[in-house]
Design a protein around this motif. Structure first.
Motif, PDB file in Angstrom:
ATOM      1  N   ARG A   9     -14.434 -28.542  38.209  1.00 35.50           N
ATOM      2  CA  ARG A   9     -15.654 -29.275  37.838  1.00 35.50           C
ATOM      3  C   ARG A   9     -15.349 -30.619  37.216  1.00 35.50           C
ATOM      4  N   LEU A  12     -15.112 -33.285  39.928  1.00 34.18           N
ATOM      5  CA  LEU A  12     -16.197 -33.359  40.909  1.00 34.18           C
ATOM      6  C   LEU A  12     -16.599 -34.797  41.227  1.00 34.18           C
ATOM      7  N   ALA A  36     -22.671 -27.908  41.739  1.00 33.16           N
ATOM      8  CA  ALA A  36     -21.999 -28.624  40.654  1.00 33.16           C
ATOM      9  C   ALA A  36     -21.459 -27.678  39.589  1.00 33.16           C
ATOM     10  N   ASP A  38     -19.821 -24.996  39.929  1.00 35.51           N
ATOM     11  CA  ASP A  38     -18.494 -24.451  40.200  1.00 35.51           C
ATOM     12  C   ASP A  38     -17.588 -25.407  40.979  1.00 35.51           C
ATOM     13  N   GLY A  39     -18.054 -26.643  41.201  1.00 42.20           N
ATOM     14  CA  GLY A  39     -17.216 -27.648  41.853  1.00 42.20           C
ATOM     15  C   GLY A  39     -17.113 -27.500  43.357  1.00 42.20           C
TER      16      GLY A  39
END
Length: 121
Positions: A9, A12, A36, A38-39
């Motif tokens: 994250r 990201l 978003a 958990d990326g």
């Protein structure tokens, strides 16, 4: 061409910015939606499959997106699996020992090679 690439994250924003730079480099539209929390990103490379040059640029951009994900400490897949499109990237991510382990698991559960033949192993 849609897939998923998962990064920490904290990385990201770098993944999204990097994907935008790749889109510009290859003169393609590449959209990104993400989980978003958990990326997990879903880059969507838009191209005309009837145009050989554009198709080649799309594939090159896809490979750069995969490489970027790994460079940022991520993985080539977050939830959709490897499949045919990312087959060669699995070896790059896991290395020879990790790949052997995956092949051993496949062999244990599918000794006759009848489950999804020719897709990965």
């Amino acid at each position: 061409m849609i897939d998923d690439v998962c990064v920490p994250r904290s990385r990201l924003a770098e993944m999204i910015d990097g994907t935008a730079a790749i889109a510009e480099k290859y003169d393609l539209t590449i959209g990104v939606c993400a989980h978003a929390g958990d990326g997990n990103t879903h880059p969507v490379v838009c191209f005309d499959h009837r145009d050989p040059g554009e198709s080649a640029r799309a594939r090159e951009s896809f490979d750069e997106i995969m490489a970027l994900g790994l460079e940022l400490g991520g993985t080539i897949t977050g939830e959709h699996g490897v499949g045919v499109l990312k087959k060669e990237w699995l070896a790059r991510e896991l290395g020879p020992v990790g790949l052997e382990l995956q092949q051993a698991v496949k062999q244990a559960f599918d000794p006759l090679g009848i489950l999804n033949p020719g897709k990965l192993f």
